[in-house]
Design a protein around this motif. Structure first.
Motif, mmCIF file in Angstrom:
data_model
loop_
_atom_site.group_PDB
_atom_site.id
_atom_site.type_symbol
_atom_site.label_atom_id
_atom_site.label_comp_id
_atom_site.label_asym_id
_atom_site.label_seq_id
_atom_site.Cartn_x
_atom_site.Cartn_y
_atom_site.Cartn_z
ATOM 1 N N GLU A 1 -5.838 -7.126 35.295
ATOM 2 C CA GLU A 1 -4.158 -7.922 34.381
ATOM 3 C C GLU A 1 -4.277 -8.747 34.906
ATOM 4 N N ALA A 2 -4.621 -8.911 36.193
ATOM 5 C CA ALA A 2 -4.969 -10.441 37.079
ATOM 6 C C ALA A 2 -5.393 -11.613 36.530
ATOM 7 N N GLU A 3 -6.452 -11.174 36.583
ATOM 8 C CA GLU A 3 -7.579 -11.893 36.270
ATOM 9 C C GLU A 3 -6.761 -12.361 33.909
ATOM 10 N N LEU A 4 -6.260 -11.867 33.552
ATOM 11 C CA LEU A 4 -5.999 -12.029 32.434
ATOM 12 C C LEU A 4 -4.858 -12.948 31.923
ATOM 13 N N VAL A 5 -4.142 -12.934 33.530
ATOM 14 C CA VAL A 5 -3.068 -13.796 33.705
ATOM 15 C C VAL A 5 -3.459 -14.833 33.872
ATOM 16 N N GLY A 6 -4.755 -14.993 34.318
ATOM 17 C CA GLY A 6 -5.400 -16.451 34.575
ATOM 18 C C GLY A 6 -5.607 -17.165 32.925
ATOM 19 N N ILE A 7 -6.600 -16.640 32.352
ATOM 20 C CA ILE A 7 -6.612 -16.332 31.488
ATOM 21 C C ILE A 7 -5.518 -17.086 30.202
ATOM 22 N N LEU A 8 -4.274 -16.626 30.713
ATOM 23 C CA LEU A 8 -3.446 -16.862 29.865
ATOM 24 C C LEU A 8 -2.060 -17.979 30.405
ATOM 25 N N ALA A 9 -2.625 -18.251 31.456
ATOM 26 C CA ALA A 9 -0.766 -19.009 31.844
ATOM 27 C C ALA A 9 -1.863 -20.296 31.268
ATOM 28 N N PRO A 10 -2.324 -20.968 31.231
ATOM 29 C CA PRO A 10 -2.423 -22.268 30.803
ATOM 30 C C PRO A 10 -1.208 -22.641 29.117
ATOM 31 N N LEU A 11 -2.039 -21.038 28.682
ATOM 32 C CA LEU A 11 -1.358 -21.888 27.016
ATOM 33 C C LEU A 11 0.093 -21.517 26.843
ATOM 34 N N SER A 12 1.275 -20.373 28.282
ATOM 35 C CA SER A 12 1.716 -20.734 28.624
ATOM 36 C C SER A 12 2.866 -22.674 28.483
ATOM 37 N N ALA A 13 2.651 -23.287 29.003
ATOM 38 C CA ALA A 13 3.025 -23.946 29.694
ATOM 39 C C ALA A 13 3.266 -25.147 27.754
ATOM 40 N N ALA B 1 -0.676 -9.712 29.379
ATOM 41 C CA ALA B 1 -2.000 -9.227 29.834
ATOM 42 C C ALA B 1 -1.335 -7.019 30.177
ATOM 43 N N ARG B 2 0.353 -7.201 30.553
ATOM 44 C CA ARG B 2 -0.188 -5.370 30.743
ATOM 45 C C ARG B 2 0.009 -4.869 29.187
ATOM 46 N N VAL B 3 0.391 -5.333 27.987
ATOM 47 C CA VAL B 3 0.296 -5.673 26.679
ATOM 48 C C VAL B 3 -1.144 -4.874 26.134
ATOM 49 N N LEU B 4 -1.333 -6.412 26.845
ATOM 50 C CA LEU B 4 -3.326 -6.117 26.069
ATOM 51 C C LEU B 4 -3.713 -4.686 26.691
ATOM 52 N N MET C 1 -4.160 -12.099 17.250
ATOM 53 C CA MET C 1 -2.400 -12.074 17.544
ATOM 54 C C MET C 1 -2.084 -11.998 18.349
ATOM 55 N N VAL C 2 -1.955 -12.155 19.417
ATOM 56 C CA VAL C 2 -1.585 -13.011 20.691
ATOM 57 C C VAL C 2 -1.918 -13.669 21.511
ATOM 58 N N LEU C 3 -2.612 -14.514 20.930
ATOM 59 C CA LEU C 3 -2.852 -15.773 20.778
ATOM 60 C C LEU C 3 -1.870 -16.804 19.411
ATOM 61 N N ALA C 4 -2.346 -16.026 18.498
ATOM 62 C CA ALA C 4 -1.458 -16.734 17.440
ATOM 63 C C ALA C 4 0.420 -17.018 17.859
ATOM 64 N N SER C 5 0.755 -16.256 18.441
ATOM 65 C CA SER C 5 1.651 -15.887 19.277
ATOM 66 C C SER C 5 2.316 -16.621 20.522
#
Length: 193
Positions: free
Chosen positions: A125-137, A150-153, A180-184
């Motif tokens: 999940e920490a690895e997933l957060v690293g991938i997802l974090a830049p999209l949060s901005a 990451a937890r939901v995934l 779906m997640v990336l679209a959100s």
């Protein structure tokens, strides 16, 4: 010499567990596969549970290392996530198809493996957060934070593994979830713009 013996046992044990599953494997099977006597094996590992947990931790470490090494070659978040889940979930799913006995300890059947599994999931999940974090901005304000996504995934994919009939169906289910997640997380056009 102790580390060499341990590495030899882990390598041999992984193939034995994959072939026979956890329950049907004995310490005698593990010792024979490692080319040592049972008493010698007991000097390296106290019991079968300890061997299995060490194999699980070694497998997880190798998989996470492979994921980390391959992420830079994938340019988009979707490709990175697909790659990570292919190694984390789809490839092991093939092991389960070949040896259904493996499902038991990895899916809550044996309590001793729970801590190792929970640690593996948290690290993934920490690895997933690293991938997802830049999209949060640039994500919409209502988007979930990367840790929660990451937890939901990981939990959803765990459920997918229980219902998928084969690796291709599992891959398709994961791909739909990732889309779906990336679209959100995509920025929404401003109202009135």
């Amino acid at each position: 010499m102790g580390n060499e013996k341990k590495a030899r046992v882990l390598e041999a044990a992984e193939s034995v567990f994959l072939r026979f599953g956890y329950r049907r494997t004995t310490m005698g099977d593990l010792a024979a596969a490692a080319g040592m006597s049972r008493p010698a094996l007991y000097l390296v590992f106290c019991n079968k549970e300890e061997v299995f947990e060490a194999v699980l931790r070694a497998f997880t470490a190798r998989t996470l290392q492979e994921i980390r090494q391959g992420l830079d070659a994938r340019p988009t978040p979707l490709e990175k996530l697909r790659f990570a889940f292919d190694l984390w979930a789809v490839r092991p799913f093939g092991f389960f198809e070949a040896s259904p006995e493996l499902r038991e300890p990895l899916h809550g059947g044996l309590a001793f493996a729970k801590e190792a599994i929970d640690q593996a999931i948290a690290t993934f999940e920490a690895e997933l957060v690293g991938i997802l974090a830049p999209l949060s901005a640039t994500a919409p304000a209502k988007a979930l934070p990367p840790g929660q996504i990451a937890r939901v995934l990981t939990r959803a994919v765990h459920g997918f593994k229980e219902s998928a009939k084969d690796a291709e169906e599992l891959r398709a289910m994961i791909d739909g979830l990732l889309e779906m997640v990336l679209a959100s997380l995509r920025p929404t056009p401003e109202a009135g713009a």
